[in-house]
Design a protein around this motif. Structure first.
Motif, mmCIF file in Angstrom:
data_model
loop_
_atom_site.group_PDB
_atom_site.id
_atom_site.type_symbol
_atom_site.label_atom_id
_atom_site.label_comp_id
_atom_site.label_asym_id
_atom_site.label_seq_id
_atom_site.Cartn_x
_atom_site.Cartn_y
_atom_site.Cartn_z
ATOM 1 N N ASN A 1 0.846 -1.186 0.000
ATOM 2 C CA ASN A 1 0.000 0.000 0.000
ATOM 3 C C ASN A 1 0.884 1.239 0.000
ATOM 4 O O ASN A 1 1.918 1.260 0.672
ATOM 5 C CB ASN A 1 -0.907 -0.014 1.240
ATOM 6 C CG ASN A 1 -2.081 0.950 1.106
ATOM 7 O OD1 ASN A 1 -1.892 2.137 0.867
ATOM 8 N ND2 ASN A 1 -3.282 0.415 1.248
ATOM 9 N N LYS A 2 0.491 2.271 -0.739
ATOM 10 C CA LYS A 2 1.364 3.453 -0.825
ATOM 11 C C LYS A 2 1.224 4.367 0.396
ATOM 12 O O LYS A 2 2.041 5.260 0.603
ATOM 13 C CB LYS A 2 1.106 4.217 -2.119
ATOM 14 C CG LYS A 2 -0.232 4.897 -2.202
ATOM 15 C CD LYS A 2 -0.318 5.711 -3.483
ATOM 16 C CE LYS A 2 -1.620 6.488 -3.514
ATOM 17 N NZ LYS A 2 -1.869 7.177 -4.743
ATOM 18 N N ASP A 3 0.170 4.124 1.206
ATOM 19 C CA ASP A 3 -0.059 4.960 2.388
ATOM 20 C C ASP A 3 0.476 4.250 3.643
ATOM 21 O O ASP A 3 -0.086 3.237 4.063
ATOM 22 C CB ASP A 3 -1.574 5.212 2.510
ATOM 23 C CG ASP A 3 -1.930 5.969 3.774
ATOM 24 O OD1 ASP A 3 -1.009 6.403 4.493
ATOM 25 O OD2 ASP A 3 -3.147 6.111 4.043
ATOM 26 N N PRO A 4 1.543 4.776 4.244
ATOM 27 C CA PRO A 4 2.107 4.089 5.418
ATOM 28 C C PRO A 4 1.142 4.030 6.600
ATOM 29 O O PRO A 4 1.311 3.204 7.492
ATOM 30 C CB PRO A 4 3.340 4.948 5.782
ATOM 31 C CG PRO A 4 3.140 6.254 5.096
ATOM 32 C CD PRO A 4 2.270 6.012 3.912
ATOM 33 N N ASN A 5 0.097 4.862 6.575
ATOM 34 C CA ASN A 5 -0.875 4.858 7.670
ATOM 35 C C ASN A 5 -2.120 4.023 7.358
ATOM 36 O O ASN A 5 -3.099 4.062 8.101
ATOM 37 C CB ASN A 5 -1.315 6.295 7.997
ATOM 38 C CG ASN A 5 -0.144 7.111 8.493
ATOM 39 O OD1 ASN A 5 0.642 6.633 9.323
ATOM 40 N ND2 ASN A 5 0.013 8.320 7.964
ATOM 41 N N ALA A 6 -2.104 3.280 6.277
ATOM 42 C CA ALA A 6 -3.274 2.463 5.932
ATOM 43 C C ALA A 6 -3.520 1.443 7.053
ATOM 44 O O ALA A 6 -2.578 0.820 7.545
ATOM 45 C CB ALA A 6 -3.037 1.747 4.602
ATOM 46 N N PRO A 7 -4.793 1.281 7.471
ATOM 47 C CA PRO A 7 -5.108 0.361 8.578
ATOM 48 C C PRO A 7 -4.627 -1.071 8.346
ATOM 49 O O PRO A 7 -4.344 -1.786 9.307
ATOM 50 C CB PRO A 7 -6.634 0.404 8.658
ATOM 51 C CG PRO A 7 -7.053 1.617 7.911
ATOM 52 C CD PRO A 7 -5.966 1.987 6.962
ATOM 53 N N ILE A 8 -4.487 -1.470 7.078
ATOM 54 C CA ILE A 8 -4.087 -2.863 6.805
ATOM 55 C C ILE A 8 -2.743 -3.209 7.437
ATOM 56 O O ILE A 8 -2.505 -4.346 7.832
ATOM 57 C CB ILE A 8 -4.087 -3.165 5.283
ATOM 58 C CG1 ILE A 8 -3.933 -4.676 5.027
ATOM 59 C CG2 ILE A 8 -2.972 -2.422 4.532
ATOM 60 C CD1 ILE A 8 -4.940 -5.278 4.169
#
Ligand SMILES: Cc1cc2nc3c(=O)[nH]c(=O)nc-3n(C[C@H](O)[C@H](O)[C@H](O)COP(=O)(O)OP(=O)(O)OC[C@H]3O[C@@H](n4cnc5c(N)ncnc54)[C@H](O)[C@@H]3O)c2cc1C
Length: 318
Positions: free
Chosen positions: A283-290
Motif C-alpha cells: 500500500n502506498k499509504d504508510p498509515n493504511a489500517p491494513i
C-alpha cells in the motif's frame, strides 16, 4: 455426543469446508459424515481420513443435481434413525438451503454464521460474531437435534489418518421432493483454485486504479499457484466478479498466504481474511489500517512492486 456433518462435493472431490467442520465435530465426540449424490461411493473412504468414525452414503440418481429437497429427505432419515444429536454444515448456497429446510422438517433449531462451537454443561454453545464482527455472541439450542451452519473457511481440514465405517442408506423420497429438476447448470469460467480452497490468495482493491490492472494481481496469483480475491469496493464498481469478494458480506478465507494489493484494510474486509496464515500488504499509504494486522508490509506503488514480485516468484520457481 454424536454429530453428523454434511459433506458437500463437486466433480468427485469433497469440499474443504465440510472436511474442516468434520474435524471440529470429532473434537466434540463421535463424528459421522453424510455423503449424498449419484455415483459418490468412492468418496466415503476420504471422510475417514478427516475424522469421521462412520459415513452414511446415499447414492441415488435422485441426488444427481445439487437440489436441496431430496437431500432433506435423506438427512432427516439418517438423523431420526441414528439418534444424531447435532447436524453441522459448512456454509455454501446448497448447505444454507438444506440446513434451513432440515430445521423446518425436524422442527429443530438452527444457528448460523458460526465461527466456533463448544461443549458445555452437556450441551453445545455456538459462537457467532455480530455487530460487524466487533463482538462474539454465544447462543445455544433448547432441543435436539441441534443444527449449525459454520462460516466458510472457519476450520482447516486436518488429516487424522483414520478410517470410517461405511453404511449405505437407501432413502424413500417424498413425492414433493423430486418434483423440481435442474434445467441447466452454468459454471463460471475459472482457472486455478477457488478462493475458498486456495493456499495463496492475491487480493486487489481500489488502489489498483481500474479493472484493467487486475491483470497485475492475476499474474502474481498465477505465479504463486493461488487465487484472486477482491474488496467490496472493486466488485461494487464492476471491476471484478462478486464471487471473489472477501469480507463481511463476501467470503471468509484462511489461506496460508494473503497478499493485499492496494487494499486499505477496512474492518469489513479484515473480518474475512484475518485468520490467514501470513498477511502481506502492499500500500502506498504508510498509515493504511491494513498495516496494523499485516505480518509484512511494503509501502510503495503497487504498479511498480507487484510486477517485480511476480518476476521474482517466476524466476525463483524456475
Ligand atoms: C455493511 C458493509 C459491509 C461491507 N462488506 C465488505 C466486504 O465484505 N468486503 C470488503 O472488502 N469491504 C466491505 N465493505 C466496504 C469496506 O468498508 C471498504 O469500503 C472496502 O473494503 C474498501 O475497499 P478498498 O480497500 O479496495 O478501497 P479503499 O478503502 O479506497 O482503499 C484503497 C487503498 O489503496 C491504496 N492505494 C491507492 N493507490 C495505490 C497504489 N498505486 N499503490 C499501492 N496502494 C495504493 C490506498 O492508500 C488505500 O489504502 C463493507 C461495508 C459495509 C458498510
Amino acid at each position: 455426543m454424536t454429530t453428523l456433518v454434511f459433506l458437500e462435493h463437486h466433480e468427485g472431490e469433497l469440499q474443504k469446508g465440510g472436511l474442516g467442520v468434520l474435524g471440529k465435530a470429532a473434537q466434540l465426540g463421535e463424528a459421522h459424515a453424510a455423503i449424498l449424490g449419484s455415483g459418490v461411493a468412492g468418496l466415503a473412504e476420504q471422510s475417514g481420513r478427516y475424522g469421521a468414525g462412520k459415513v452414511y452414503v446415499v447414492d441415488d440418481p435422485a441426488l444427481e443435481a445439487p437440489l436441496s429437497q431430496p437431500r432433506v429427505d435423506a438427512l432427516a432419515e439418517i438423523v431420526r434413525d441414528n439418534g444424531i444429536e447435532n447436524v453441522f454444515f459448512a456454509q455454501s448456497v446448497l448447505a444454507a438451503d438444506l440446513a434451513a429446510a432440515l430445521a423446518a422438517r425436524l422442527d429443530a433449531g438452527l444457528n448460523w454464521q458460526l465461527t466456533d462451537v463448544e461443549a458445555r454443561d452437556g450441551g453445545l454453545v455456538a459462537k457467532q460474531p455480530a455487530l460487524q464482527d466487533t463482538v462474539v455472541v454465544e447462543s445455544g439450542w433448547s432441543s435436539t437435534p441441534r443444527l449449525a451452519l459454520f462460516r466458510s473457511g472457519t476450520f482447516d481440514p486436518q488429516e487424522t489418518g483414520g478410517s470410517a465405517e461405511v453404511e449405505n442408506v437407501s432413502v424413500s423420497f417424498e413425492d414433493f421432493s423430486t418434483q423440481a429438476t435442474m434445467v441447466e447448470q452454468a459454471h463460471e469460467e475459472q482457472s486455478g483454485p477457488s478462493i475458498e480452497d486456495a493456499d495463496v490468495i492475491v487480493a486487489g482493491g481500489r488502489g489498483l486504479g481500474g479493472p484493467e490492472n487486475f491483470t497485475l494481481v492475476e499474474e502474481l496469483a498465477k505465479a504463486l499457484g493461488g487465487a484472486v480475491g477482491a474488496t467490496r469496493a472493486v466488485v461494487d464498481a464492476g471491476w471484478y466478479p462478486y464471487s471473489t469478494q472477501v469480507g463481511q458480506t463476501g467470503k471468509t478465507v484462511s489461506p496460508k498466504l494473503y497478499i493485499a494489493c492496494g487494499i486499505s484494510g477496512a474492518i469489513q474486509h479484515k473480518v474475512g481474511m484475518q485468520s490467514s496464515g501470513t498477511i502481506v500488504a502492499i500500500n502506498k499509504d504508510p498509515n493504511a489500517p491494513i498495516f496494523e494486522f499485516s505480518d509484512l508490509g511494503v509501502v510503495g506503488d503497487l504498479h511498480q512492486i507487484v510486477p517485480k514480485l511476480t518476476e521474482l516468484v517466476r524466476s525463483a520457481r524456475g
